[in-house]
Design an enzyme around this catalytic site. Structure first.
Site, PDB file in Angstrom:
ATOM      1  N   HIS A  80       5.770   6.934  31.377  1.00 30.42           N
ATOM      2  CA  HIS A  80       6.926   6.884  30.184  1.00 30.42           C
ATOM      3  C   HIS A  80       5.955   7.784  28.408  1.00 30.42           C
ATOM      4  CE1 HIS A  80       9.722   4.607  32.039  1.00 30.42           C
ATOM      5  NE2 HIS A  80       8.959   3.723  32.650  1.00 30.42           N
ATOM      6  N   ALA A  81       5.224   7.834  28.577  1.00 27.91           N
ATOM      7  CA  ALA A  81       4.185   8.153  27.494  1.00 27.91           C
ATOM      8  C   ALA A  81       4.530  10.156  27.116  1.00 27.91           C
ATOM      9  CB  ALA A  81       2.887   7.803  27.790  1.00 27.91           C
TER      10      ALA A  81
END
Length: 318
Positions: A80-81
């Site tokens: 998700h980063a």
């Protein structure tokens, strides 16, 4: 920085250290608390850096031929980063961790390999139950990286991520594939999506290396999702990809929050990496024909993708 530590308001007993900007291998991240989905303790940066460095080392060894394939079992997860704030789209956070993810390990490993192999073709296949927004955004406009995400439809981070009409930037139309699967999807639904949609995309793209964002939260009973996969599906999926003999696989552990189930699925994944054939897992799976509703859903996903590609000036076959 002399800022004093303070108690984490979301997790009693955890100490929050000063907020410190950080990065690795040209993929930038800032270690600050974005929301309660990505807390920060005194060991977070070390853990995230160790996980990213482990994947970098593993990918180097696999790509150099020292190992056939690899699997990094490290937390926190990473998919998700978004490493570069300028690339964050839709539901992705800029310069902040998101969804337990602090550094994007796969993006870091890709950047590292490209230092010596600038023409590297990479596939990132994400079977975590949540959309792989971090990898999608990072490589959105990069035609040499194919990102594929199969995930529960409408799940966190929300409707703005992982949509089938997201197909890549103007220089990379067709390089992003999102295939949401309705709530309650099990081995059969996921089997047909991989067999009929994921594998053809990978085969046509012909990558030099395949990274797998290996999340195990689509397992039945996971605390954060509503899918119904069995551990054998994961073994089948890995073995099926290995059977393509297109490129080596490098797995990076992502989600999965019911430990007693996750350990079984990791076990089948390792069995597949060790040579257990896809048929052995398939024999233990109750694969049934797709329901009419699932067939209709899959057609809608493919249609949305095709229209988006055509509207973007790309080839419908992409």
């Amino acid at each position: 920085d002399s800022t004093p530590a303070e108690d984490d308001p979301y997790d009693s007993g955890i100490t929050v250290v000063p907020r410190v900007p950080s990065g690795i291998d040209g993929v930038k991240a800032v270690f600050i608390c974005g929301d309660i989905s990505a807390g920060w303790s005194e060991d977070t940066e070390l853990a995230a850096r160790t996980g990213a460095a482990s994947l970098i080392d593993c990918a180097q060894d696999v790509f150099a031929g020292r190992y056939a394939n690899g699997f990094v079992l490290a937390r926190p997860p990473s998919h998700h980063a978004v490493g570069n704030a300028d690339l964050a789209r839709n539901g992705s956070q800029k310069n902040m961790p998101l969804g337990f993810c602090h550094l994007n390990s796969i993006a870091s490993a890709v950047a590292n390999l490209r230092a010596n192999s600038p023409n590297l073709r990479v596939c990132i296949f994400d079977f975590d139950v949540h959309p792989g927004n971090g990898n999608e955004d990072t490589f959105w406009n990069d035609p040499s990286v194919l990102t594929i995400s199969i995930h529960e439809e409408g799940i966190w981070p929300g409707e703005g991520t992982g949509r089938p009409e997201y197909v890549g930037g103007p220089n990379a139309v067709g390089s992003v594939v999102n295939f949401p699967i309705p709530e309650g999807g099990g081995d059969s639904e996921y089997y047909y999506v991989v067999r009929d949609h994921v594998i053809p995309h990978i085969t046509r793209f012909a990558p030099d290396i395949i990274f797998i964002a290996a999340g195990y939260d689509a397992l039945a009973g996971d605390a954060y999702a509503d899918q119904e996969l069995t551990p054998d599906w994961y073994g089948w999926c890995i073995a099926e990809l290995l059977g393509l003999a297109i490129a080596p696989l490098v797995l990076n552990l992502e989600g999965g929050y019911t430990p007693e189930n996750v350990v079984l699925a990791i076990g089948t994944s390792i069995d597949a990496l060790g040579g257990t054939p896809a048929a052995a897992f398939l024999d233990r799976m109750a694969i049934r024909p797709l329901s009419k509703s699932s067939e209709a859903h899959n057609k809608r996903v493919c249609y949305a993708r095709r229209v988006s590609i055509e509207d973007s000036g790309g080839s419908p076959a992409a």
